[in-house]
Design a protein around this motif. Structure first.
Motif, short mmCIF file in Angstrom:
data_model
loop_
_atom_site.label_atom_id
_atom_site.label_comp_id
_atom_site.label_asym_id
_atom_site.label_seq_id
_atom_site.Cartn_x
_atom_site.Cartn_y
_atom_site.Cartn_z
N GLU A 174 0.46 -1.13 -0.04
CA GLU A 174 -0.05 0.09 -0.04
C GLU A 174 0.46 1.49 0.05
OE1 GLU A 174 -3.61 2.27 2.31
OE2 GLU A 174 -3.28 0.32 2.97
N ASP B 77 1.55 5.56 -1.20
CA ASP B 77 1.15 6.45 -0.60
C ASP B 77 2.58 6.99 -0.19
OD1 ASP B 77 -1.05 6.13 -0.99
OD2 ASP B 77 -1.50 5.26 1.62
N ASP C 282 -4.75 12.22 6.27
CA ASP C 282 -5.48 11.23 6.30
C ASP C 282 -5.36 10.27 7.46
OD1 ASP C 282 -7.41 9.00 4.83
OD2 ASP C 282 -5.54 8.33 4.73
N ALA D 284 -9.73 12.48 4.25
CA ALA D 284 -10.11 11.21 4.19
C ALA D 284 -10.55 11.25 2.39
CB ALA D 284 -11.31 10.47 4.76
N ARG D 285 -12.03 12.29 2.01
CA ARG D 285 -11.75 12.24 0.54
C ARG D 285 -11.08 13.12 -0.25
NH1 ARG D 285 -14.38 9.41 2.41
NH2 ARG D 285 -16.46 8.62 2.75
N ASP E 66 -8.54 10.29 -0.72
CA ASP E 66 -8.27 9.31 -2.15
C ASP E 66 -8.99 9.78 -3.48
OD1 ASP E 66 -9.43 7.85 -0.32
OD2 ASP E 66 -11.81 7.77 0.20
N TRP F 74 -5.56 8.79 -6.41
CA TRP F 74 -6.60 8.05 -6.82
C TRP F 74 -6.07 7.53 -8.68
CZ3 TRP F 74 -8.67 7.45 -12.05
CH2 TRP F 74 -10.36 6.24 -12.55
N HIS G 299 -11.16 -3.84 -1.81
CA HIS G 299 -10.98 -2.36 -0.75
C HIS G 299 -12.43 -1.26 -0.53
CE1 HIS G 299 -9.04 -0.41 2.85
NE2 HIS G 299 -7.91 -1.67 2.29
N SER H 270 -11.52 0.94 0.71
CA SER H 270 -10.26 2.55 -0.20
C SER H 270 -11.11 1.96 -1.77
CB SER H 270 -8.90 2.73 0.01
OG SER H 270 -8.29 4.06 -0.55
N ASN I 278 -8.50 3.11 -3.56
CA ASN I 278 -7.02 3.54 -3.99
C ASN I 278 -5.98 1.93 -3.16
OD1 ASN I 278 -7.44 5.53 -5.64
ND2 ASN I 278 -7.32 6.22 -3.46
N SER I 279 -6.98 1.64 -2.04
CA SER I 279 -5.40 0.79 -1.74
C SER I 279 -5.37 -0.21 -2.24
CB SER I 279 -6.29 0.23 -0.29
OG SER I 279 -5.83 1.62 1.04
#
Length: 320
Positions: free
Chosen positions: A152, A156, A183, A201-202, A205, A209, A244, A246, A248-249
């Motif tokens: 992950e 990031d 986040d 959080a949004r 994301d 993306w 997931h 999320s 993205n994860s």
């Protein structure tokens, strides 16, 4: 070409030196700003869901703006003194934004006691790099959790920062790190942060993306030339990249699970509560400590591939 050279130098410095504890890190300042700002804004805004949301949103916007503006100002002032000074600072900033070596070193601290049979120490070291409860994990679960973290955070901690660095240099890279830090600090779905951390959080994301999808694709490609199972990485990526909560994860976790022929994710305990999650990958074999080292090969393979492609694209645009 200055940005490309600074990013290349920063990546090399990160590979060589990682994140020495004696060197002050900007992310620590961001974390302190979020912690102190939260206390202040919770007092100022109404004690309602709406008040919590807008307080958290304002905090995130302020810290991200400062994280963009301060490096921009420092580089501009340095450029007035000397272009070489500005370039040296730009290299240093890029170095501090990237975290490949740190991710490798911290996950290796889990691998070493796990390989030596010291499960309690492996759990303790794992607790520093994951959010889940680690006290009751067995050897395979510890190995899987460490691999998931590497997978992950390849996106990031390395690929997304590279993406933003090559788009807008160190100032934009720091702005991304501020979003990512928000986040990790307030973007939780619990009673305390469900509303206060929703904006952070949004935004995280949204910012991740594109980089997350690039990371998953490049991780599949890197599996082919790092001696891992590239065909299975592609198969699992195509099938499980959305498994997931999320958005993205699972992009990188699916590619990693396929490349290693193991199953990742599934149910986990957070703060004493079991959170049900879908699995990623097939349990072709049990996860083992060496899978942590194999995930490092994917980490560096993916990072180098992205670095070459991103730098090549930016250089091409400059030449055109």
């Amino acid at each position: 070409m200055e940005v490309v050279c600074a990013v290349l130098a920063g990546f090399l410095l990160d590979c060589l030196f990682g994140d020495p504890h004696w060197l002050p890190h900007p992310v620590c300042l961001m974390g302190s700003a979020y912690a102190k700002g939260e206390k202040l804004l919770r007092r100022l805004f109404p004690k309602t869901h709406c008040g919590a949301f807008w307080g958290g949103a304002l905090l995130c916007i302020l810290v991200v703006s400062l994280s963009l503006g301060i490096p921009l100002l420092i580089l501009w002032l340095a450029g007035l003194v000397s272009q070489w000074l500005a370039f040296a600072l730009h290299c240093l900033f890029c170095y501090q934004i990237l975290a490949a070596r740190s991710l490798r070193d911290e996950s290796r601290k889990v691998y070493l006691p796990l390989k030596q049979g010291n499960l309690s120490e492996a759990r303790r070291m794992l607790s520093y790099i994951v959010g889940r409860d680690t006290g009751s994990l067995n050897e395979e679960q510890v190995a899987k959790a460490a691999v998931e973290t590497v997978a992950e955070n390849t996106s990031d901690g390395v690929i997304a920062p590279l993406f933003f660095l090559l788009l807008g240099g160190a100032p934009l890279g720091f702005a991304y790190k501020a979003v990512n830090t928000a986040d990790s600090m307030i973007g939780y779905k619990n009673d305390r942060y469900l509303y206060f951390g929703r904006f952070a959080a949004r935004l995280d994301d949204l910012c991740n993306w594109i980089p997350a999808r690039l990371s998953g694709i490049f991780m599949v490609l890197s599996a082919f030339f790092t001696g891992l199972d590239g065909k299975n990485a592609l198969r699992i990526y195509r099938r499980d990249r959305r498994n997931h909560a999320s958005p993205n994860s699972a992009q990188t976790e699916s590619a990693c699970a396929g490349a290693l022929n193991i199953q990742l994710a599934g149910d986990a305990s957070y703060f004493g509560t079991i959170v049900h999650k879908p699995t990623i990958g097939d349990p072709i074999r049990r996860a083992e400590p060496e899978d942590i080292l194999r995930s490092h090969r994917l980490l560096y393979g993916t990072s180098l591939l992205c670095l070459l492609v991103f730098c090549g694209i930016r250089s091409l645009f400059i030449l055109l």
